[in-house]
Design a protein around this motif. Structure first.
Motif, PDB file in Angstrom:
ATOM      1  N   PHE A  26       0.830  -1.204   0.000  1.00 39.64           N
ATOM      2  CA  PHE A  26       0.000   0.000   0.000  1.00 39.64           C
ATOM      3  C   PHE A  26       0.867   1.257   0.000  1.00 39.64           C
ATOM      4  O   PHE A  26       0.541   2.247  -0.664  1.00 39.64           O
ATOM      5  CB  PHE A  26      -0.923  -0.002   1.219  1.00 39.64           C
ATOM      6  CG  PHE A  26      -2.283  -0.573   0.941  1.00 39.64           C
ATOM      7  CD1 PHE A  26      -3.408   0.229   0.936  1.00 39.64           C
ATOM      8  CD2 PHE A  26      -2.439  -1.927   0.680  1.00 39.64           C
ATOM      9  CE1 PHE A  26      -4.666  -0.294   0.678  1.00 39.64           C
ATOM     10  CE2 PHE A  26      -3.683  -2.469   0.419  1.00 39.64           C
ATOM     11  CZ  PHE A  26      -4.805  -1.652   0.418  1.00 39.64           C
ATOM     12  N   SER A  30       0.501   3.362  -3.466  1.00 42.24           N
ATOM     13  CA  SER A  30      -0.208   4.640  -3.345  1.00 42.24           C
ATOM     14  C   SER A  30       0.562   5.755  -4.042  1.00 42.24           C
ATOM     15  O   SER A  30      -0.025   6.604  -4.726  1.00 42.24           O
ATOM     16  CB  SER A  30      -0.422   4.990  -1.870  1.00 42.24           C
ATOM     17  OG  SER A  30       0.819   5.179  -1.202  1.00 42.24           O
ATOM     18  N   GLN A  31       1.897   5.741  -3.904  1.00 43.91           N
ATOM     19  CA  GLN A  31       2.712   6.767  -4.559  1.00 43.91           C
ATOM     20  C   GLN A  31       2.710   6.573  -6.078  1.00 43.91           C
ATOM     21  O   GLN A  31       2.604   7.544  -6.843  1.00 43.91           O
ATOM     22  CB  GLN A  31       4.150   6.720  -4.028  1.00 43.91           C
ATOM     23  CG  GLN A  31       4.275   6.769  -2.520  1.00 43.91           C
ATOM     24  CD  GLN A  31       3.581   7.963  -1.902  1.00 43.91           C
ATOM     25  OE1 GLN A  31       3.851   9.108  -2.262  1.00 43.91           O
ATOM     26  NE2 GLN A  31       2.676   7.709  -0.973  1.00 43.91           N
ATOM     27  N   MET A  34      -0.669   7.758  -7.479  1.00 45.45           N
ATOM     28  CA  MET A  34      -0.804   9.215  -7.556  1.00 45.45           C
ATOM     29  C   MET A  34       0.020   9.789  -8.708  1.00 45.45           C
ATOM     30  O   MET A  34      -0.445  10.683  -9.434  1.00 45.45           O
ATOM     31  CB  MET A  34      -0.383   9.852  -6.228  1.00 45.45           C
ATOM     32  CG  MET A  34      -1.416   9.700  -5.130  1.00 45.45           C
ATOM     33  SD  MET A  34      -1.042  10.682  -3.649  1.00 45.45           S
ATOM     34  CE  MET A  34       0.343   9.762  -2.975  1.00 45.45           C
ATOM     35  N   ARG A 105       2.989  10.486   5.704  1.00 48.86           N
ATOM     36  CA  ARG A 105       1.886   9.900   4.931  1.00 48.86           C
ATOM     37  C   ARG A 105       2.219   8.472   4.513  1.00 48.86           C
ATOM     38  O   ARG A 105       1.324   7.638   4.375  1.00 48.86           O
ATOM     39  CB  ARG A 105       1.593  10.755   3.706  1.00 48.86           C
ATOM     40  CG  ARG A 105       1.344  12.216   4.023  1.00 48.86           C
ATOM     41  CD  ARG A 105       0.132  12.413   4.929  1.00 48.86           C
ATOM     42  NE  ARG A 105      -0.010  13.788   5.350  1.00 48.86           N
ATOM     43  CZ  ARG A 105      -0.600  14.736   4.640  1.00 48.86           C
ATOM     44  NH1 ARG A 105      -1.109  14.447   3.450  1.00 48.86           N
ATOM     45  NH2 ARG A 105      -0.687  15.966   5.104  1.00 48.86           N
ATOM     46  N   MET A 109      -0.118   5.165   5.125  1.00 51.09           N
ATOM     47  CA  MET A 109      -0.469   4.175   4.110  1.00 51.09           C
ATOM     48  C   MET A 109       0.008   2.784   4.505  1.00 51.09           C
ATOM     49  O   MET A 109      -0.635   1.780   4.185  1.00 51.09           O
ATOM     50  CB  MET A 109       0.128   4.581   2.759  1.00 51.09           C
ATOM     51  CG  MET A 109      -0.385   5.909   2.214  1.00 51.09           C
ATOM     52  SD  MET A 109      -2.189   6.041   2.213  1.00 51.09           S
ATOM     53  CE  MET A 109      -2.629   4.748   1.075  1.00 51.09           C
ATOM     54  N   ALA A 148      -7.023   6.777   1.917  1.00 49.03           N
ATOM     55  CA  ALA A 148      -6.133   7.044   0.781  1.00 49.03           C
ATOM     56  C   ALA A 148      -6.408   8.421   0.183  1.00 49.03           C
ATOM     57  O   ALA A 148      -5.478   9.159  -0.157  1.00 49.03           O
ATOM     58  CB  ALA A 148      -6.300   5.956  -0.272  1.00 49.03           C
ATOM     59  N   ASN A 151      -5.108  11.346   2.326  1.00 42.84           N
ATOM     60  CA  ASN A 151      -3.660  11.381   2.524  1.00 42.84           C
ATOM     61  C   ASN A 151      -2.912  11.532   1.206  1.00 42.84           C
ATOM     62  O   ASN A 151      -1.714  11.272   1.141  1.00 42.84           O
ATOM     63  CB  ASN A 151      -3.196  10.117   3.254  1.00 42.84           C
ATOM     64  CG  ASN A 151      -3.509  10.166   4.733  1.00 42.84           C
ATOM     65  OD1 ASN A 151      -2.793  10.769   5.518  1.00 42.84           O
ATOM     66  ND2 ASN A 151      -4.613   9.548   5.127  1.00 42.84           N
ATOM     67  N   ALA A 152      -3.634  11.940   0.172  1.00 40.14           N
ATOM     68  CA  ALA A 152      -2.990  12.213  -1.111  1.00 40.14           C
ATOM     69  C   ALA A 152      -2.096  13.441  -0.976  1.00 40.14           C
ATOM     70  O   ALA A 152      -2.435  14.404  -0.282  1.00 40.14           O
ATOM     71  CB  ALA A 152      -4.045  12.430  -2.188  1.00 40.14           C
ATOM     72  N   TRP A 165      -4.986  16.849  -0.150  1.00 45.41           N
ATOM     73  CA  TRP A 165      -5.861  15.797  -0.664  1.00 45.41           C
ATOM     74  C   TRP A 165      -6.932  16.351  -1.595  1.00 45.41           C
ATOM     75  O   TRP A 165      -7.431  15.639  -2.471  1.00 45.41           O
ATOM     76  CB  TRP A 165      -6.498  15.047   0.501  1.00 45.41           C
ATOM     77  CG  TRP A 165      -7.527  15.819   1.283  1.00 45.41           C
ATOM     78  CD1 TRP A 165      -7.301  16.678   2.309  1.00 45.41           C
ATOM     79  CD2 TRP A 165      -8.945  15.769   1.105  1.00 45.41           C
ATOM     80  NE1 TRP A 165      -8.486  17.179   2.785  1.00 45.41           N
ATOM     81  CE2 TRP A 165      -9.514  16.632   2.068  1.00 45.41           C
ATOM     82  CE3 TRP A 165      -9.790  15.081   0.243  1.00 45.41           C
ATOM     83  CZ2 TRP A 165     -10.893  16.830   2.187  1.00 45.41           C
ATOM     84  CZ3 TRP A 165     -11.166  15.273   0.351  1.00 45.41           C
ATOM     85  CH2 TRP A 165     -11.705  16.139   1.310  1.00 45.41           C
TER      86      TRP A 165
END
Length: 221
Positions: A26, A30-31, A34, A105, A109, A148, A151-152, A165
């Motif tokens: 995760f 997640s990075q 994005m 962050r 995640m 998610a 925490n963008a 976010w």
């Protein structure tokens, strides 16, 4: 409730390696997601990256911040890496959009991945019926989505070039003013997401402990 906690601890101990993998997956994905979203939205590849001395910056914050209560909030916003698109039509350049990798962050995640993995493991242990499994997956998806989303760490020059976010909302078409107006809801939505996942994990563990108790009753008769 004690039985549910025992189930949670037992599952975590038995599958801690898998849960760690969930966390790292995760954290990394997640990075990647994005950055991919930024590239697809603006139809351009990043042309710069900046690496920051995060440990040194944290040490400087600790030395120079008088109030201990202010340190966590400042440290939590320190950047580790910045990847984005620079427009050099205006002198030395202006960052049009960027992904900001922030260690605090990443930790969030990582914890999110562990919680999602724990819920998935409990669903396997519980052997839920299809309706229950479907509901559990929906709650897991909702909770994970809230965490998610809030925490963008994307920034866009149209949104004051500040990583937030709500940049994701603006990128999806919501008005910039409306997006920025929703920014203060971020912590509440974040806590709500964690609350959903924790409640789901406890509920699944309670169901499992209750079923084990019912199955064990004839043996004591």
């Amino acid at each position: 409730m004690t039985g549910a906690l025992h189930i949670l601890i037992g599952v975590a101990r038995a599958q801690w390696r898998r849960l760690m993998l969930w966390g790292f997956a995760f954290m990394v994905l997640s990075q990647v997601a994005m950055l991919a979203a930024l590239i697809l939205r603006f139809q351009a590849l990043p042309n710069y990256q900046t690496f920051y001395n995060w440990p040194g910056n944290v040490a400087r914050i600790i030395r120079s911040t008088p109030a201990l209560s202010d340190m966590p909030g400042i440290i939590a916003e320190e950047w580790l890496v910045e990847i984005g698109r620079m427009n050099y039509d205006y002198g030395t350049g202006i960052s049009e959009w960027s992904l900001n990798v922030i260690p605090s962050r990443l930790v969030v995640m990582f914890v999110l991945g562990i919680l999602v993995g724990l819920c998935a493991a409990l669903m396997r242990v519980e052997r839920c019926s299809l309706p229950v499994r479907g509901s559990a997956r929906a709650v897991t998806g909702l909770g994970a989505g809230l965490i998610a989303m809030t925490n963008a760490t994307m920034s866009w020059v149209v949104c004051c070039a500040t990583p937030s976010w709500v940049v994701g909302l603006a990128m999806m078409g919501l008005g910039v003013s409306s997006s920025l107006a929703l920014e203060t809801l971020g912590p509440w939505l974040n806590f709500g997401g964690f609350g959903l996942l924790l409640a789901l994990a406890l509920c699944l563990a309670w169901r499992s402990s209750r079923r084990a108790t019912i199955l064990a009753e004839p043996a004591h008769a």
